[in-house]
Scaffold this motif. Structure first.
Motif, PDB file in Angstrom:
ATOM      1  N   HIS A 238     -26.018  12.380  59.629  1.00 17.04           N
ATOM      2  CA  HIS A 238     -26.192  11.669  58.370  1.00 17.04           C
ATOM      3  C   HIS A 238     -24.961  11.895  57.518  1.00 17.04           C
ATOM      4  O   HIS A 238     -24.201  12.840  57.730  1.00 17.04           O
ATOM      5  CB  HIS A 238     -27.449  12.156  57.632  1.00 17.04           C
ATOM      6  N   MET A 239     -24.759  11.008  56.568  1.00 21.65           N
ATOM      7  CA  MET A 239     -23.652  11.170  55.639  1.00 21.65           C
ATOM      8  C   MET A 239     -24.038  10.573  54.287  1.00 21.65           C
ATOM      9  O   MET A 239     -24.983   9.771  54.192  1.00 21.65           O
ATOM     10  CB  MET A 239     -22.378  10.489  56.164  1.00 21.65           C
ATOM     11  N   ALA A 240     -23.305  10.970  53.262  1.00 26.93           N
ATOM     12  CA  ALA A 240     -23.523  10.386  51.942  1.00 26.93           C
ATOM     13  C   ALA A 240     -23.117   8.916  51.974  1.00 26.93           C
ATOM     14  O   ALA A 240     -22.128   8.549  52.603  1.00 26.93           O
ATOM     15  CB  ALA A 240     -22.704  11.136  50.900  1.00 26.93           C
ATOM     16  N   ARG A 241     -23.878   8.094  51.287  1.00 30.05           N
ATOM     17  CA  ARG A 241     -23.543   6.673  51.234  1.00 30.05           C
ATOM     18  C   ARG A 241     -22.192   6.443  50.566  1.00 30.05           C
ATOM     19  O   ARG A 241     -21.516   5.443  50.840  1.00 30.05           O
ATOM     20  CB  ARG A 241     -24.639   5.908  50.498  1.00 30.05           C
ATOM     21  N   ARG A 242     -21.795   7.357  49.697  1.00 33.71           N
ATOM     22  CA  ARG A 242     -20.506   7.209  49.010  1.00 33.71           C
ATOM     23  C   ARG A 242     -19.345   7.740  49.843  1.00 33.71           C
ATOM     24  O   ARG A 242     -18.186   7.596  49.447  1.00 33.71           O
ATOM     25  CB  ARG A 242     -20.543   7.934  47.673  1.00 33.71           C
ATOM     26  N   ASN A 243     -19.623   8.353  50.990  1.00 34.60           N
ATOM     27  CA  ASN A 243     -18.577   8.808  51.885  1.00 34.60           C
ATOM     28  C   ASN A 243     -17.763   7.587  52.337  1.00 34.60           C
ATOM     29  O   ASN A 243     -18.330   6.595  52.798  1.00 34.60           O
ATOM     30  CB  ASN A 243     -19.208   9.507  53.097  1.00 34.60           C
ATOM     31  N   PRO A 244     -16.435   7.616  52.227  1.00 36.28           N
ATOM     32  CA  PRO A 244     -15.627   6.475  52.664  1.00 36.28           C
ATOM     33  C   PRO A 244     -15.877   6.065  54.110  1.00 36.28           C
ATOM     34  O   PRO A 244     -15.665   4.898  54.473  1.00 36.28           O
ATOM     35  CB  PRO A 244     -14.185   6.965  52.467  1.00 36.28           C
TER      36      PRO A 244
END
Length: 206
Positions: free
Chosen positions: A56-62
């Motif tokens: 998973h990753m943050a939605r704001r992660n580029p």
């Protein structure tokens, strides 16, 4: 034909990912914004072969925007590693070296909101397993949904796996034994012994 350091098994791949889950995830090596580290969990078929990675990753992660446009990714897992001194080898006429294990996995990333909870739970279960009182995300209460809305799960379908496990396979038996006896890193020693046991048994990786 592969050399001695490229001979490894599906079980070796699984063990390295499980033991060292924090991977460099690269979308574009030329763009610093398209590179970051993320913990990953391996998924395997009935024969034990790695078929996908979930995370998973943050939605704001580029990388979210990058992989939405171009799903091609490279995952780099770095396992045990350490400097090997002539003192460890108990030989002054022996050149120092560095032992290590790593994986390079090419995969295609697919985001899936429905996978977010499962990706989180898989990572939590892997890291909390074995504790006397394993933590669960439900203990966050109402905060769990708020935090989960800020991230997104993904599955990366594996396209290729390339590993290099340089763990003393080319050393003379007496030199190998000295290194395992004297080196201070128990994880590195354990991985060296893992490959030595296979060599001593005359077995090939499966």
């Amino acid at each position: 034909m592969s050399g001695p350091f490229e001979r490894y098994s599906d079980a070796d791949v699984a063990a390295l990912i499980a033991g060292y889950p924090l991977a460099w995830v690269i979308g574009d090596a030329a763009d610093p914004a398209a590179v970051c580290q993320l913990p990953m969990i391996g998924e395997y078929d009935a024969a034990g072969r790695l078929v996908s990675l979930i995370g998973h990753m943050a939605r704001r992660n580029p990388l979210h925007a990058h992989f939405t446009a171009n799903p091609r990714a490279l995952f780099l897992f770095s396992g045990p590693n350490g400097y090997i001194s002539p003192q460890h080898a108990d030989r002054r006429d022996w050149a120092p070296t560095w032992n290590f294990a790593h994986l390079r996995i090419a995969a295609a990333v697919a985001f899936d909101e429905a996978l977010t909870d499962a990706a989180l739970d898989a990572l939590i279960d892997a890291e909390e397993g074995g504790r006397a009182r394993p933590w669960r995300a439900a203990e966050l209460g109402a905060r769990r949904d708020k935090l989960a809305a800020m991230i997104i799960g993904f599955r990366a379908g594996v396209e290729s796996v390339h590993g290099r496990f340089k763990l003393g396979q080319d050393e003379q038996p007496e030199t190998f034994r000295a290194i395992v006896t004297h080196h201070p890193d128990p994880e590195l020693r354990s991985w060296m012994e893992r490959f030595a046991a296979r060599r001593n048994d005359g077995g090939e990786p499966k």
